[in-house]
Scaffold this motif. Sequence first.
Motif, PDB file in Angstrom:
ATOM      1  N   ALA A  35       5.661  -5.482  -0.788  1.00 29.93           N
ATOM      2  CA  ALA A  35       5.733  -4.774   0.466  1.00 29.93           C
ATOM      3  C   ALA A  35       5.472  -5.480   1.587  1.00 29.93           C
ATOM      4  N   GLU A  36       4.594  -6.445   1.853  1.00 28.03           N
ATOM      5  CA  GLU A  36       4.466  -7.139   2.693  1.00 28.03           C
ATOM      6  C   GLU A  36       5.575  -8.033   3.352  1.00 28.03           C
ATOM      7  N   ARG A  37       6.639  -8.409   2.367  1.00 27.42           N
ATOM      8  CA  ARG A  37       7.779  -9.054   2.849  1.00 27.42           C
ATOM      9  C   ARG A  37       8.830  -8.055   2.811  1.00 27.42           C
ATOM     10  N   GLY A  38       8.491  -6.791   2.866  1.00 22.26           N
ATOM     11  CA  GLY A  38       9.582  -5.872   3.126  1.00 22.26           C
ATOM     12  C   GLY A  38      10.855  -5.658   1.945  1.00 22.26           C
ATOM     13  N   LEU A  39      10.523  -6.116   0.891  1.00 24.43           N
ATOM     14  CA  LEU A  39      10.950  -5.853  -0.207  1.00 24.43           C
ATOM     15  C   LEU A  39      10.854  -4.754  -0.866  1.00 24.43           C
ATOM     16  N   LEU A  40       9.674  -4.209  -0.892  1.00 28.60           N
ATOM     17  CA  LEU A  40       9.205  -2.756  -1.192  1.00 28.60           C
ATOM     18  C   LEU A  40       8.670  -2.227  -0.279  1.00 28.60           C
ATOM     19  N   GLU A  41       8.624  -0.926  -0.373  1.00 28.82           N
ATOM     20  CA  GLU A  41       7.847   0.350   0.586  1.00 28.82           C
ATOM     21  C   GLU A  41       7.054   0.858  -0.272  1.00 28.82           C
ATOM     22  N   TRP A  42       5.484   1.288   0.220  1.00 29.49           N
ATOM     23  CA  TRP A  42       4.798   1.949  -0.465  1.00 29.49           C
ATOM     24  C   TRP A  42       5.046   3.371   0.142  1.00 29.49           C
ATOM     25  N   VAL A  43       4.912   4.323  -1.014  1.00 36.11           N
ATOM     26  CA  VAL A  43       4.904   5.511  -0.889  1.00 36.11           C
ATOM     27  C   VAL A  43       3.643   6.372  -1.489  1.00 36.11           C
ATOM     28  N   GLY A  44       2.857   7.204  -0.603  1.00 35.67           N
ATOM     29  CA  GLY A  44       1.870   7.768  -0.976  1.00 35.67           C
ATOM     30  C   GLY A  44       0.884   8.456   0.051  1.00 35.67           C
ATOM     31  N   LYS A  45      -0.050   9.231  -0.465  1.00 34.53           N
ATOM     32  CA  LYS A  45      -0.746  10.037   0.694  1.00 34.53           C
ATOM     33  C   LYS A  45      -2.168   9.285   1.174  1.00 34.53           C
ATOM     34  N   SER A  46      -2.683   8.443   0.360  1.00 39.15           N
ATOM     35  CA  SER A  46      -3.925   7.579   0.530  1.00 39.15           C
ATOM     36  C   SER A  46      -3.825   6.337  -0.352  1.00 39.15           C
ATOM     37  N   ALA A  47      -4.725   5.696  -0.131  1.00 37.55           N
ATOM     38  CA  ALA A  47      -5.018   4.625  -1.146  1.00 37.55           C
ATOM     39  C   ALA A  47      -5.332   4.997  -2.531  1.00 37.55           C
ATOM     40  N   ARG A  48      -5.900   6.253  -2.642  1.00 36.99           N
ATOM     41  CA  ARG A  48      -6.403   6.631  -3.589  1.00 36.99           C
ATOM     42  C   ARG A  48      -5.569   7.809  -4.257  1.00 36.99           C
ATOM     43  N   ASP A  49      -4.305   7.999  -3.741  1.00 35.80           N
ATOM     44  CA  ASP A  49      -3.539   8.942  -4.378  1.00 35.80           C
ATOM     45  C   ASP A  49      -2.799   8.485  -5.815  1.00 35.80           C
ATOM     46  N   PRO A  50      -3.101   9.451  -6.581  1.00 35.62           N
ATOM     47  CA  PRO A  50      -2.905   8.833  -7.981  1.00 35.62           C
ATOM     48  C   PRO A  50      -1.474   8.856  -8.408  1.00 35.62           C
ATOM     49  N   LYS A  51      -0.493   9.501  -7.530  1.00 36.31           N
ATOM     50  CA  LYS A  51       0.783   9.567  -7.756  1.00 36.31           C
ATOM     51  C   LYS A  51       1.720   8.620  -6.918  1.00 36.31           C
ATOM     52  N   GLN A  52       0.814   7.644  -6.144  1.00 33.92           N
ATOM     53  CA  GLN A  52       1.531   6.359  -5.303  1.00 33.92           C
ATOM     54  C   GLN A  52       2.498   5.708  -6.109  1.00 33.92           C
ATOM     55  N   PHE A  53       3.269   5.298  -5.302  1.00 35.39           N
ATOM     56  CA  PHE A  53       4.481   4.209  -5.972  1.00 35.39           C
ATOM     57  C   PHE A  53       5.164   3.333  -5.075  1.00 35.39           C
ATOM     58  N   TYR A  54       5.884   2.517  -5.398  1.00 37.59           N
ATOM     59  CA  TYR A  54       6.817   1.673  -4.477  1.00 37.59           C
ATOM     60  C   TYR A  54       8.089   1.932  -4.647  1.00 37.59           C
ATOM     61  N   ARG A  55       8.991   1.650  -3.954  1.00 40.11           N
ATOM     62  CA  ARG A  55      10.290   1.745  -4.106  1.00 40.11           C
ATOM     63  C   ARG A  55      11.155   0.890  -3.352  1.00 40.11           C
ATOM     64  N   ILE A  56      12.402   0.344  -3.406  1.00 38.98           N
ATOM     65  CA  ILE A  56      13.257  -0.387  -2.507  1.00 38.98           C
ATOM     66  C   ILE A  56      13.703   0.009  -1.307  1.00 38.98           C
ATOM     67  N   PRO A  57      13.327  -0.333  -0.068  1.00 37.05           N
ATOM     68  CA  PRO A  57      13.952   0.459   1.013  1.00 37.05           C
ATOM     69  C   PRO A  57      15.448   0.658   1.180  1.00 37.05           C
ATOM     70  N   SER A  58      16.021   1.862   1.676  1.00 42.20           N
ATOM     71  CA  SER A  58      17.402   2.097   1.941  1.00 42.20           C
ATOM     72  C   SER A  58      17.340   2.445   3.188  1.00 42.20           C
ATOM     73  N   ASP A  59      18.734   2.898   3.546  1.00 44.86           N
ATOM     74  CA  ASP A  59      19.256   3.311   4.990  1.00 44.86           C
ATOM     75  C   ASP A  59      18.381   4.754   5.205  1.00 44.86           C
ATOM     76  N   ASP A  60      18.201   5.420   3.861  1.00 39.68           N
ATOM     77  CA  ASP A  60      17.588   6.757   3.951  1.00 39.68           C
ATOM     78  C   ASP A  60      16.010   6.681   4.254  1.00 39.68           C
ATOM     79  N   HIS A  61      15.454   5.618   3.722  1.00 45.16           N
ATOM     80  CA  HIS A  61      14.102   5.570   3.833  1.00 45.16           C
ATOM     81  C   HIS A  61      13.604   3.928   4.248  1.00 45.16           C
ATOM     82  N   PRO A  62      14.145   3.611   5.449  1.00 48.45           N
ATOM     83  CA  PRO A  62      13.911   2.216   5.746  1.00 48.45           C
ATOM     84  C   PRO A  62      12.380   1.707   5.636  1.00 48.45           C
ATOM     85  N   ALA A  63      12.131   0.476   5.357  1.00 44.19           N
ATOM     86  CA  ALA A  63      10.951   0.035   5.330  1.00 44.19           C
ATOM     87  C   ALA A  63      10.197  -0.221   6.879  1.00 44.19           C
ATOM     88  N   SER A  64       9.054   0.110   7.016  1.00 46.89           N
ATOM     89  CA  SER A  64       8.436  -0.129   8.161  1.00 46.89           C
ATOM     90  C   SER A  64       8.038  -1.614   8.612  1.00 46.89           C
TER      91      SER A  64
END
Length: 514
Positions: A485-514
């Motif tokens: 995620a720090e390299r921008g190859l994945l992006e984190w998705v979740g409500k908080s650090a304790r969110d049990p449903k948090q995950f990572y995905r590959i950035p795309s044009d629809d949801h670019p990495a910050s």
Amino acid sequence: MREVEGGNRRRRNVEAPSPARYNSNHRTRNRKAARMNLGSESETVEFKKSTGEHKEALQAISAMLNKHGRGELYFGVKDDGNVIGQDVSDATLRQVTSWVSDKIEPAVFPTVERLDADDELRYIKVAFSGADAPYSADGRYFTRVGTSNKALSASELSAMVIKRERARSPWDSQPSGRPVSDADERAVRDFVERGGRAGRVGGGFAGVEDALAKLDLVAPDGSLRNAAVELFCEGSDTYPRMKLGLLGGNTKAKILDLRRECGTMLKLLDFAEYFVTSNIRREFVIGETGMYRKEIPEIPAEAIREAVANALCHRDYTTGTAVEVNVFMDTVQIVSPGLFPEGDSPERHLAGIASEFGLRNPAIARTLFRAGVIEQYGTGIPRIKEACKAAGVRFRFEQTVNSTVVVFGRPGSQVTVAGDDHNSEGKTACATNDGSWGTMLDSLGKSERKAMELAAANGSVSTSVLAEGAQITKRASSAALKRLAERGLLEWVGKSARDPKQFYRIPSDDHPAS
């Protein structure tokens, strides 16, 4: 006939015409009504009532030869195409042949025929062709404009003379003055090997001079022909043969990468294909295990290669400018110095009716053909069309003031997961970043590489999924995902650090990495 007196009136009883006389008049009228018609005049067809108009006929022949290199002229035919006929003896045919061969310069040797119309009228057809324009008629030069003959201006005549001399001695066949020793042995050997694999060069490599002599790339003065210099000699850094740009938008305002290459022609071809395919998006087809991938460029590699080969083969080398290969955000553009030869066009190639008449660089084209790089002239653009159609890619040609541009649309990228319906169920496709997938994976550690493969295959990856897939602890899994995620190859998705449903995905044009 008899006269009958009747009061103050005299009545005439006129005898009815005989059947024979009636039938003769009827046949005459039908002959006029059924007169044979040859159609309309055009830029390559001219009608003359009789050989008495031979001076005007010669001007038409000059005009058609200068404009189209061929034509047909008819004597005994009116302007509207109706055949009116004329006396056509053997002496008449000889006279017409003599007029054309003696009065047209350079010499043209026409086919002169005596033809019969349906109504027994005779007329003359003169067919002619030539590739040595400009042609004169009695010392005067003409060109065809519609169905009229226009005298050539001094500038038009001069341009035509220059074109003729270039056709007789193309630039690529002229001596360069450079010795055979300037040719790169590795480049010549590579060419012979490719030609051998294509079945178009036999005997193997027996030395540079032997190979170039067999290819007729050594001039009579012993120096390399210009074609050999472009094909097998390294160029100058001051005047690159090819410029390759990666742009940050759809203009040249933001240049991300710029290369200036001056290598031999086959090296340029290989590098240009690599440069484009490395800087456009790819479709990654990933196998069931996540360990197999197949990269499919968004623009077919064969279409890119064909377009670059055409640019290198058919460009105008007298301009001194370079071929350009530009990768924009929405398009890939390949710019070739020079326009299509007169009488040729992209549309003719797309329709499959192009010919070799006016080929700009015949020695280069012949050599690339023997290397298996190109096929018969006129087939390259149809192959581009076929490859792009199969891939759903749009492309077009543009002609500027002094260059020809092939523009490929960039449709985007996606990931496709291989396997049957059961194994693919629930898996989604996601877009990947530009760049080489293989190169990126090779730069990662084992657990990070596994994370990227799982994200591509499943659309997302979580700490627990990676820990199970890579056989590592959840702490190591979490650390690997954070590094990606720090390299921008994945992006984190979740409500908080304790969110049990948090995950990572590959950035795309629809949801670019910050």
